[in-house]
Enzyme design. Structure first.
Site, short mmCIF file in Angstrom:
data_model
loop_
_atom_site.label_atom_id
_atom_site.label_comp_id
_atom_site.label_asym_id
_atom_site.label_seq_id
_atom_site.Cartn_x
_atom_site.Cartn_y
_atom_site.Cartn_z
N ASP A 8 0.77 -1.40 0.07
CA ASP A 8 -0.19 -0.12 -0.05
C ASP A 8 0.96 1.20 0.04
O ASP A 8 1.56 1.16 0.82
CB ASP A 8 -0.75 -0.05 1.44
CG ASP A 8 -1.88 -1.03 0.97
OD1 ASP A 8 -2.18 -1.86 0.23
OD2 ASP A 8 -2.81 -1.14 2.18
N ASP A 128 -14.86 -4.13 -2.13
CA ASP A 128 -14.80 -3.71 -0.67
C ASP A 128 -16.23 -3.69 0.22
O ASP A 128 -16.96 -2.95 -0.26
CB ASP A 128 -14.04 -2.46 -0.50
CG ASP A 128 -12.60 -2.30 -1.09
OD1 ASP A 128 -12.14 -3.60 -1.42
OD2 ASP A 128 -12.41 -1.39 -1.74
#
Length: 243
Positions: A8, A128
């Site tokens: 990330d 998500d």
């Protein structure tokens, strides 16, 4: 089953968030160095997320992504704020193997269909969710759509792979949501990559029986950074080389 080490990226650094909370961040160093480390341990495919991009609605850290691609010999996929055809073109032209469309899948299915028509399996959709409801815009907003319904719509648009993240478990090391992931694969008929909450080798072993349902891989993040999961061992187990 493929293991995808996650990197990330925020502010040009490799970081991890707790439950997607930008105020709960741990910095782990230079993204390209982490990429080289995961490749050296046997990583076959890197999962990159542009966290700044997820908030901005367009790719922000593409220069960092290009550094990673130059550093490693394995494919990478990238998600985070990619919401236009121009941005998709730009990302794939940069050398990214698969582009991940997240929020835009819920908001603009027509774009997903157009992208799939142009790039085929290089287009992946990231769903998500929290409590079965899709979240959008860097996980800060409810998309007001049920996970299964969105997955079925994406199948019609031509999507072949979905990355399913249970936000309530992401970065928590509480264990992957095996049941919800397998259910999504069965109901949508699309290959699913599990994400969120992986803690140890037990999570990898728990997912393996569901390969037949369509779970094709799992993303590992915090667990390999903290050492609760050994990446090399995970890859051996996932490949069936170790029982």
């Amino acid at each position: 089953m493929l293991i995808f080490p996650a990197i990330d990226i925020r502010g040009g650094k490799a970081v991890r968030l707790y439950k997607g909370d930008f105020s709960q961040e741990t910095v782990f160093g230079e993204p390209e160095e982490m990429a080289a480390k995961w490749e050296a341990l046997g990583g076959q495919y890197l999962h990159l997320v542009d966290l700044d991009g997820a908030r901005a609605g367009k790719s922000i850290n593409l220069d960092v992504v290009k550094k990673i691609i130059a550093k490693v010999n394995i494919p990478v996929e990238l998600g985070g704020g990619i919401r236009t055809m121009e941005n998709i073109d730009e990302v794939l032209a940069a050398g990214v193997q698969r582009v991940i469309l997240g929020s835009v899948a819920a908001k603009n299915p027509a774009l997903v269909k157009e992208a799939c028509a142009k790039y085929g399996e290089r287009v992946v959709v990231g769903i998500d969710a929290k409590d079965g409801i899709v979240a959008v815009d860097g996980w800060e907003v409810s998309g007001n759509v049920e996970v299964g319904a969105l997955a079925r719509e994406m199948a019609k648009a031509g999507v072949k792979t979905i990355i399913y993240t249970d936000i309530s478990r992401d970065g928590t090391l509480e264990g992957v949501n095996v049941e919800a992931t397998a259910k999504l694969a069965r109901e949508s008929g699309i290959k699913v990559v599990a994400s969120g909450g992986v803690k140890s080798i037990d999570d990898i072993k728990a997912l393996l029986p569901y390969e037949k349902d369509g779970i094709e891989g799992v993303i590992v993040g915090k667990s390999i950074y903290t050492g609760s999961l050994d990446l090399s061992e995970a890859i051996k187990v996932a490949s069936g080389a170790e029982e």
